[in-house]
Design a protein around this motif. Structure first.
Motif, PDB file in Angstrom:
ATOM      1  N   PRO A 124       0.821  -1.275  -0.050  1.00 31.65           N
ATOM      2  CA  PRO A 124       0.004  -0.093  -0.087  1.00 31.65           C
ATOM      3  C   PRO A 124       0.923   1.295   0.020  1.00 31.65           C
ATOM      4  O   PRO A 124       2.120   1.271   0.312  1.00 31.65           O
ATOM      5  N   GLU A 125       0.310   2.100  -0.291  1.00 28.48           N
ATOM      6  CA  GLU A 125       1.161   3.457  -0.345  1.00 28.48           C
ATOM      7  C   GLU A 125       0.252   4.516   0.601  1.00 28.48           C
ATOM      8  O   GLU A 125      -0.929   4.758   0.558  1.00 28.48           O
ATOM      9  N   PRO A 126       0.794   5.246   1.681  1.00 30.74           N
ATOM     10  CA  PRO A 126       2.296   4.912   1.925  1.00 30.74           C
ATOM     11  C   PRO A 126       2.528   3.661   2.863  1.00 30.74           C
ATOM     12  O   PRO A 126       1.564   2.898   3.410  1.00 30.74           O
ATOM     13  N   ASN A 127       3.596   3.480   3.013  1.00 33.94           N
ATOM     14  CA  ASN A 127       4.165   2.056   3.684  1.00 33.94           C
ATOM     15  C   ASN A 127       5.457   2.456   4.238  1.00 33.94           C
ATOM     16  O   ASN A 127       6.223   3.199   3.883  1.00 33.94           O
ATOM     17  N   PRO A 128       5.975   1.653   5.365  1.00 27.89           N
ATOM     18  CA  PRO A 128       7.317   1.940   5.905  1.00 27.89           C
ATOM     19  C   PRO A 128       8.538   1.298   5.386  1.00 27.89           C
ATOM     20  O   PRO A 128       9.663   1.239   5.697  1.00 27.89           O
ATOM     21  N   PHE A 129       8.335   0.547   4.228  1.00 23.78           N
ATOM     22  CA  PHE A 129       9.020  -0.239   3.680  1.00 23.78           C
ATOM     23  C   PHE A 129       9.921   0.530   2.282  1.00 23.78           C
ATOM     24  O   PHE A 129      11.025   0.215   1.954  1.00 23.78           O
ATOM     25  N   VAL A 130       9.079   1.360   1.697  1.00 21.73           N
ATOM     26  CA  VAL A 130       9.517   1.860   0.218  1.00 21.73           C
ATOM     27  C   VAL A 130       9.294   3.429   0.347  1.00 21.73           C
ATOM     28  O   VAL A 130       8.275   3.817   0.835  1.00 21.73           O
ATOM     29  N   GLU A 131      10.260   4.035  -0.086  1.00 23.06           N
ATOM     30  CA  GLU A 131      10.313   5.461  -0.183  1.00 23.06           C
ATOM     31  C   GLU A 131       8.964   5.949  -1.070  1.00 23.06           C
ATOM     32  O   GLU A 131       8.493   5.207  -1.950  1.00 23.06           O
ATOM     33  N   PRO A 132       8.420   7.029  -0.807  1.00 21.08           N
ATOM     34  CA  PRO A 132       7.186   7.645  -1.497  1.00 21.08           C
ATOM     35  C   PRO A 132       7.656   7.673  -2.964  1.00 21.08           C
ATOM     36  O   PRO A 132       8.867   7.995  -3.227  1.00 21.08           O
TER      37      PRO A 132
END
Length: 294
Positions: A124-132
């Motif tokens: 999902p966006e946002p998430n803690p694993f991938v930069e925006p």
């Protein structure tokens, strides 16, 4: 089994420097797994029976042959650790896959899956694993037997030697399952092998004496093994270790809240006394001597 192995110190082994697959091999040896003499390894480049069945249905409906690599991004590299694991001569999954009740995906397929076969979506966006604005796709390399959960690494980390592993969750998208592929395969073995090769019992919280929550007793007597919680079929399970024993406690939706596996009968009996479970011989599952479940 004359040497007592303290799985309460397993986190130190997990974090310590050593050749990548030594810990997996040692763990399998400790629980008595050996490659069956007549076993052939699961071919790396092969469809599972279920996927082949679904593909045949699709081709029957459309009359067109489906590309078996439709769900694969061929521009993405395959992490070195994944190929190494497949080729291990002592790999308990490839030689004894029925111990695991999972299906491999090789080459790994994307989530979301362009072929429509895979179940899970992207991060999902946002998430803690991938930069925006980053790549939200994942590459699935293993799935629960009926694809209720899928294990994958980030497409953005496909070029890493030993990337992190994530698990799909129905309501929460994806969660971190292991800090690396190699750690994941040790965790998978720790979840599957002890209950097959050890002396095991499955219990619920109300099976313990005086109503004391077993988690309090477990945390007082045993130490976490250093893994992320195991997430599968609604479970949220912490692995604890002690002398010749692994204790799993679930706070999710597993069939049993406590599973104890001892390398020996004495280790299981000692753990039962420690945790306040009244021994019931009929509920104890003895070790299986071979690498094929009934």
């Amino acid at each position: 089994m004359t040497e007592i192995i303290d799985y309460g110190r397993f986190a130190e082994r997990l974090a310590g420097p050593r050749p990548r697959w030594d810990l997996l091999r040692a763990f399998q040896d400790e629980w008595g797994y050996t490659v069956p003499a007549d076993a052939d390894p699961w071919p790396k480049w092969s469809e599972t029976e279920h996927r082949a069945y679904v593909r045949s249905l699709h081709e029957g409906w459309t009359g067109e042959e489906e590309d078996p690599f439709k769900g694969v991004d061929r521009s993405l590299p395959i992490p070195k650790a994944l190929d190494e694991w497949w080729d291990l001569p002592f790999n308990s999954f490839t030689y004894s896959a029925r111990l695991y009740w999972t299906n491999p995906e090789y080459p790994p397929t994307l989530r979301p899956d362009p072929s429509g076969y895979g179940v899970a979506g992207a991060l999902p966006e946002p998430n803690p694993f991938v930069e925006p604005g980053g790549d939200l796709r994942l590459c699935c390399f293993m799935a629960e037997y009926e694809y209720c959960n899928e294990w994958a690494y980030l497409a953005a980390e496909a070029g890493h030697d030993d990337p992190r592993v994530f698990v799909s969750l129905d309501e929460d998208g994806w969660a971190l399952q292991a800090r690396s592929l190699s750690e994941f395969f040790v965790l998978l073995a720790a979840v599957r092998l002890p209950s097959h090769f050890g002396w095991s019992v499955q219990l619920n919280d109300d099976d313990f004496a005086d109503g004391t929550p077993p988690r309090e007793r477990i945390e007082a007597a045993y130490r976490p093994m250093g893994f992320q919680n195991w997430r599968e079929l609604g479970a949220d399970t912490t692995l604890f270790g002690g002398p010749d024993v692994i204790v799993r406690h679930d706070t999710g939706m597993a069939d049993f809240s406590v599973e104890i596996s001892g390398r020996t009968w004495d280790a299981l009996a000692a753990t039962a006394r420690t945790l306040g479970w009244t021994w019931d011989e009929e509920t104890v599952e003895p070790p299986h001597k071979d690498a094929e479940p009934e």
